[in-house]
Design a protein around this motif. Structure first.
Motif, PDB file in Angstrom:
ATOM      1  N   VAL A 227       6.036  -0.187   5.821  1.00 15.79           N
ATOM      2  CA  VAL A 227       6.490  -0.648   4.842  1.00 15.79           C
ATOM      3  C   VAL A 227       7.612  -0.570   5.416  1.00 15.79           C
ATOM      4  CG1 VAL A 227       8.152   0.060   3.045  1.00 15.79           C
ATOM      5  CG2 VAL A 227       5.797  -0.030   2.968  1.00 15.79           C
ATOM      6  N   GLN A 228       8.208   0.524   6.482  1.00 17.30           N
ATOM      7  CA  GLN A 228       9.262   0.629   7.598  1.00 17.30           C
ATOM      8  C   GLN A 228       9.211  -0.572   8.759  1.00 17.30           C
ATOM      9  OE1 GLN A 228       8.514   4.459   9.228  1.00 17.30           O
ATOM     10  NE2 GLN A 228       8.953   5.224   7.658  1.00 17.30           N
ATOM     11  N   GLU A 229       8.031  -0.690   8.589  1.00 15.31           N
ATOM     12  CA  GLU A 229       7.801  -2.061   9.416  1.00 15.31           C
ATOM     13  C   GLU A 229       9.075  -4.060   8.854  1.00 15.31           C
ATOM     14  OE1 GLU A 229       7.858  -4.030  13.196  1.00 15.31           O
ATOM     15  OE2 GLU A 229       7.798  -1.986  13.308  1.00 15.31           O
ATOM     16  N   VAL A 230       8.505  -3.572   8.028  1.00 12.77           N
ATOM     17  CA  VAL A 230       8.074  -5.110   6.736  1.00 12.77           C
ATOM     18  C   VAL A 230      10.090  -4.496   7.005  1.00 12.77           C
ATOM     19  CG1 VAL A 230       8.865  -5.607   4.529  1.00 12.77           C
ATOM     20  CG2 VAL A 230       6.851  -4.848   5.066  1.00 12.77           C
ATOM     21  N   ASP A 231      10.585  -3.362   6.890  1.00  9.96           N
ATOM     22  CA  ASP A 231      12.135  -3.370   6.111  1.00  9.96           C
ATOM     23  C   ASP A 231      12.664  -3.349   7.773  1.00  9.96           C
ATOM     24  OD1 ASP A 231      11.722  -2.779   3.813  1.00  9.96           O
ATOM     25  OD2 ASP A 231      12.035  -0.452   4.517  1.00  9.96           O
ATOM     26  N   LYS A 232      12.379  -3.231   8.515  1.00  6.95           N
ATOM     27  CA  LYS A 232      13.259  -3.747  10.292  1.00  6.95           C
ATOM     28  C   LYS A 232      13.037  -5.069  10.567  1.00  6.95           C
ATOM     29  CE  LYS A 232      11.240  -0.484  13.712  1.00  6.95           C
ATOM     30  NZ  LYS A 232      10.349  -0.348  14.335  1.00  6.95           N
ATOM     31  N   ARG A 233      12.406  -5.754   9.984  1.00  7.11           N
ATOM     32  CA  ARG A 233      11.918  -7.312  10.430  1.00  7.11           C
ATOM     33  C   ARG A 233      12.786  -8.399   9.222  1.00  7.11           C
ATOM     34  NH1 ARG A 233       7.219  -8.844  14.065  1.00  7.11           N
ATOM     35  NH2 ARG A 233       6.772  -7.107  14.816  1.00  7.11           N
ATOM     36  N   GLY A 234      12.994  -7.809   8.238  1.00  9.85           N
ATOM     37  CA  GLY A 234      14.511  -7.646   7.586  1.00  9.85           C
ATOM     38  C   GLY A 234      13.851  -8.744   6.792  1.00  9.85           C
TER      39      GLY A 234
ATOM     40  N   ASP B 206       5.159  13.106   9.617  1.00  9.81           N
ATOM     41  CA  ASP B 206       5.917  12.760   8.801  1.00  9.81           C
ATOM     42  C   ASP B 206       5.490  11.953   7.544  1.00  9.81           C
ATOM     43  OD1 ASP B 206       6.890  15.669   9.004  1.00  9.81           O
ATOM     44  OD2 ASP B 206       8.963  15.010   9.479  1.00  9.81           O
ATOM     45  N   SER B 207       4.779  10.627   8.302  1.00  9.28           N
ATOM     46  CA  SER B 207       5.200   9.027   7.408  1.00  9.28           C
ATOM     47  C   SER B 207       4.245   9.041   7.519  1.00  9.28           C
ATOM     48  CB  SER B 207       6.430   8.532   7.965  1.00  9.28           C
ATOM     49  OG  SER B 207       6.049   8.188   9.040  1.00  9.28           O
ATOM     50  N   THR B 208       3.012   8.184   6.365  1.00 10.88           N
ATOM     51  CA  THR B 208       2.104   7.387   5.974  1.00 10.88           C
ATOM     52  C   THR B 208       1.700   6.344   6.978  1.00 10.88           C
ATOM     53  OG1 THR B 208       2.153   6.611   4.334  1.00 10.88           O
ATOM     54  CG2 THR B 208       1.069   8.862   4.110  1.00 10.88           C
ATOM     55  N   ASP B 209       0.597   6.084   7.057  1.00 12.42           N
ATOM     56  CA  ASP B 209       0.568   4.408   7.819  1.00 12.42           C
ATOM     57  C   ASP B 209       1.031   3.384   7.094  1.00 12.42           C
ATOM     58  OD1 ASP B 209      -0.996   5.711   9.403  1.00 12.42           O
ATOM     59  OD2 ASP B 209      -2.723   5.688   9.014  1.00 12.42           O
ATOM     60  N   LEU B 210       0.474   4.136   5.949  1.00 14.08           N
ATOM     61  CA  LEU B 210       1.835   2.712   4.785  1.00 14.08           C
ATOM     62  C   LEU B 210       3.360   2.408   5.032  1.00 14.08           C
ATOM     63  CD1 LEU B 210       1.893   1.420   2.283  1.00 14.08           C
ATOM     64  CD2 LEU B 210       1.651   3.103   0.689  1.00 14.08           C
ATOM     65  N   MET B 211       3.761   4.099   4.824  1.00 14.31           N
ATOM     66  CA  MET B 211       5.142   4.086   5.207  1.00 14.31           C
ATOM     67  C   MET B 211       5.486   3.440   6.570  1.00 14.31           C
ATOM     68  SD  MET B 211       5.666   8.039   3.197  1.00 14.31           S
ATOM     69  CE  MET B 211       6.839   8.261   3.550  1.00 14.31           C
ATOM     70  N   LYS B 212       4.816   3.684   7.367  1.00 13.44           N
ATOM     71  CA  LYS B 212       4.903   2.672   8.928  1.00 13.44           C
ATOM     72  C   LYS B 212       5.172   1.436   8.603  1.00 13.44           C
ATOM     73  CE  LYS B 212       3.364   6.476  11.450  1.00 13.44           C
ATOM     74  NZ  LYS B 212       3.204   8.204  10.674  1.00 13.44           N
TER      75      LYS B 212
END
Length: 249
Positions: A108-115, A100-106
């Motif tokens: 960006v989620q990692e960027v968010d996770k790392r603050g 349900d998420s593209t590689d790009l979205m994955k």
């Protein structure tokens, strides 16, 4: 008033503005990767983006100078030889099978996770996303439209740099040393918007723009001037890039 610049494309770009780089699975030149790499403090490859990085750098001596912090995606595009090289050199390779998420979205989620994200702090630069397959380009246009309230995201290719201007007034700093003359205001993801501009060859004055009406493509930047845009609804802003010549390697 929101102010913008693309100083991350300068040859001597500093890290005063924290940036994260996400490399997508689309072609780019050595000159472009060198510029966006040096102006970023964290770099990730979205799945097959690692293949592009590996191939563009041409040899292992260059590749070890440009090791990403992460490779992430469903890994359906990552070549075995590329995965083995980066794993051997300590780069984490993370498989995320969420369909349900593209590689790009994955990524960006990692960027968010790392603050690392936040509209007033970390900027995100996408290398790719505006060329190649049409469905992937539409995804980039759509996803950055959705992110506009929470993230500052630029998409850059060898030919263009673009991002979403939210409703309101914007002042865009223009560096004519590496920007070409052509620019555009594209009403993507909205029924219509009303635009006013300064600093363009053909300025707009409370002009309605929509896919069924006026679309300001192939407009021109005015030498020596910055650009002011006022828009009632979100709109994509794009600028042409001149051929870059960096040669840091």
């Amino acid at each position: 008033m929101t102010t913008w610049d693309v100083k991350f494309l300068q040859t001597d770009a500093s890290l005063d503005q924290p940036r994260s780089l996400i490399i997508l699975n689309q072609p780019f030149t050595l000159d472009l990767i060198q510029r966006v790499w040096q102006s970023s403090r964290w770099r990730a490859c979205a799945d097959g983006g690692a293949n592009r990085l590996y191939d563009t750098l041409q040899n292992d001596e260059n590749r070890v100078k440009y090791l990403p912090d992460l490779i992430k995606g469903d890994l359906d595009s990552l070549r075995l030889d590329v995965r083995e090289f980066y794993t051997k050199n300590g780069v984490p390779v993370v498989k995320d099978e969420d369909q349900d998420s593209t590689d790009l979205m994955k990524c960006v989620q990692e960027v968010d996770k790392r603050g690392l994200s936040g509209r007033q702090s970390e900027h995100v630069v996408l290398l790719g996303g505006l060329s190649g397959r049409l469905d992937q380009t539409i995804h980039t246009l759509s996803y950055l439209h959705k992110l506009r309230k929470t993230h500052t995201v630029f998409a850059v290719t060898d030919d263009n740099v673009g991002w979403v201007l939210d409703s309101g007034e914007h002042d865009i700093e223009i560096d004519h040393s590496f920007l070409g003359q052509t620019c555009g205001l594209l009403p993507v993801g909205v029924a219509k918007t009303v635009l006013s501009t300064r600093g363009l060859r053909w300025n707009l004055d409370e002009q309605e723009s929509s896919f069924g009406g006026l679309v300001s493509t192939s407009n021109h930047l005015v030498p020596g001037e910055n650009v002011w845009v006022k828009t009632t609804d979100p709109i994509w802003w794009t600028m042409e890039l001149k051929p870059l010549n960096t040669h840091l390697i």
